[in-house]
Design an enzyme around this catalytic site. Structure first.
Site, short mmCIF file in Angstrom:
data_model
loop_
_atom_site.label_atom_id
_atom_site.label_comp_id
_atom_site.label_asym_id
_atom_site.label_seq_id
_atom_site.Cartn_x
_atom_site.Cartn_y
_atom_site.Cartn_z
N ASN A 9 1.36 -1.39 0.05
CA ASN A 9 -0.41 -0.19 0.13
C ASN A 9 0.92 0.76 0.04
OD1 ASN A 9 -1.89 2.45 0.64
ND2 ASN A 9 -2.63 1.55 2.58
N TRP A 10 1.22 1.96 -1.08
CA TRP A 10 1.96 2.59 -1.33
C TRP A 10 1.05 4.12 0.09
CZ3 TRP A 10 3.50 2.17 -6.98
CH2 TRP A 10 4.65 1.64 -7.10
N LYS A 11 0.18 3.84 -0.32
CA LYS A 11 -0.33 5.15 0.18
C LYS A 11 0.06 6.89 -0.47
CE LYS A 11 -0.02 2.81 4.81
NZ LYS A 11 0.49 2.42 6.62
N HIS A 94 -8.72 1.36 4.56
CA HIS A 94 -7.93 1.24 5.76
C HIS A 94 -8.41 1.97 6.83
CE1 HIS A 94 -4.18 2.84 6.58
NE2 HIS A 94 -4.03 1.29 5.82
N GLU A 96 -7.09 4.88 7.66
CA GLU A 96 -6.53 6.22 7.71
C GLU A 96 -7.71 6.97 6.66
OE1 GLU A 96 -2.39 5.48 5.43
OE2 GLU A 96 -1.49 5.55 7.49
N GLU A 166 -4.91 -5.09 10.90
CA GLU A 166 -4.32 -4.14 10.79
C GLU A 166 -3.91 -3.05 11.45
OE1 GLU A 166 -2.37 -2.47 6.84
OE2 GLU A 166 -3.63 -1.03 7.05
N GLY A 172 2.88 2.02 10.98
CA GLY A 172 4.03 3.69 10.05
C GLY A 172 4.74 4.00 11.78
N SER A 212 3.42 -2.64 10.48
CA SER A 212 5.03 -2.27 10.15
C SER A 212 5.64 -3.20 10.49
CB SER A 212 5.37 -2.03 12.10
OG SER A 212 5.29 -0.26 11.91
N GLY A 233 2.56 -0.76 3.57
CA GLY A 233 2.99 0.16 4.01
C GLY A 233 4.68 0.30 3.61
N GLY A 234 5.38 1.42 3.95
CA GLY A 234 6.80 1.70 3.97
C GLY A 234 7.18 0.66 3.85
P1 13P Z 1 3.55 0.20 7.54
O1 13P Z 1 3.32 -0.66 7.16
O2 13P Z 1 4.14 1.50 7.03
O3 13P Z 1 3.27 0.29 8.70
O4 13P Z 1 2.04 0.50 7.00
C1 13P Z 1 0.96 -0.41 7.41
C2 13P Z 1 -0.57 0.36 6.62
O5 13P Z 1 -1.19 0.58 6.69
C3 13P Z 1 -0.34 -0.26 5.25
O6 13P Z 1 -1.64 -0.32 4.91
#
Ligand code: 13P
Length: 247
Positions: A9-11, A94, A96, A166, A172, A212, A233-234
């Site tokens: 997930n590149w956000k 998600h 967020e 999640e 993050g 993470s 994510g990251g």
């Molecule tokens: P991180 O891997 O950066 O913690 O993000 C997780 C996430 O929200 C994937 O959708």
């Protein structure tokens, strides 16, 4: 045996030129994997990602969409718009989006139904906050989110839904749920699905862990009995690191 699905997930990261380069770098690194590889990219990168991923085993997803077919919803993207360019997956609900954009269990449910209507496969996120976990409410929160998200779906649709557990406090932050905590949370989600849709359907649902995930913890997490891969994510922003997680 359920397959393992590793989705990035590149956000709100990556420009089209970076997308092209990323997929060019990633494709040879993951070409022999037996796991499913998905990249969920920003809307403006979708077209480029789809072009670059042609002829590879990398599948492309969006990160959100509206539940309506069309109309006066300035700034929104419809299920058909995604489908028309051959997007295969879409992340829905998600944390967020729940936190910053008023996504609710009700809109999540509408979006999942709208996705299936056009043949998009949803990746649905559930997860508890730190306060909810500390108050001993994690299981109740995630099983309720799951139940409300899936309400009104057929067994076949549920089997084609990917769920991503999640925990919000792990996103993050560098804090990962322990292997056992993540596995137990995912087991409780699967048990809720058994309760509503029966054992056979529940056995087929892919449930990922997200929060993470990196190459140094993914192997242990993904070896747990109920964890069918990850939503990353990251660590999905660097091709080499992401390929190690897929591996
Ligand atoms: P991180 O891997 O950066 O913690 O993000 C997780 C996430 O929200 C994937 O959708």
């Amino acid at each position: 045996m359920r397959r393992k699905v590793i989705a990035g997930n590149w956000k709100m990261n990556m420009l089209p030129n970076e997308t092209l380069k990323f997929i060019e770098d990633l494709a040879p690194l993951v070409k022999d994997t037996k796991n499913e590889v998905i990249l969920c990219v920003p809307f403006t990168d979708l077209f480029y990602a789809l072009l670059a991923a042609q002829g590879t085993n990398i599948k492309i997803g969006a990160q959100n969409m509206h539940f309506e077919k069309n109309g006066a919803y300035t700034g929104e993207v419809s299920p058909d718009m995604l489908k028309s360019i051959n997007v295969e997956y879409v992340i829905i609900g998600h944390s967020e989006r729940r936190q910053y954009f008023n996504e609710t269990d009700e809109t999540v449910n509408k979006k999942i139904k709208a996705a299936f209507e056009v043949g998009l496969k949803p990746i649905v996120c559930v997860g508890e906050t730190l306060e909810e976990r500390e108050a001993g409410k994690a299981e109740e929160i995630i099983t309720t989110q799951t139940k409300l998200a899936l309400e009104g779906l057929s067994n076949e649709q549920v089997e084609n839904t990917i769920i991503a557990y999640e925990p919000i406090w792990a996103i993050g932050t560098g804090k990962t749920a322990t292997n056992d905590d993540a596995n137990n949370a995912i087991k409780s989600i699967r048990e809720k699905i058994v309760e509503i849709y029966g054992q056979n359907t529940a056995n087929r649902v892919i449930i990922q862990y997200g929060g993470s995930v990196k190459s140094t913890n993914s192997k242990e997490l993904f070896s747990m009995s109920d964890i069918d891969g990850g939503l990353v994510g990251g660590a999905s922003l660097k091709a080499e690191e992401f390929s190690k997680i897929v591996d």
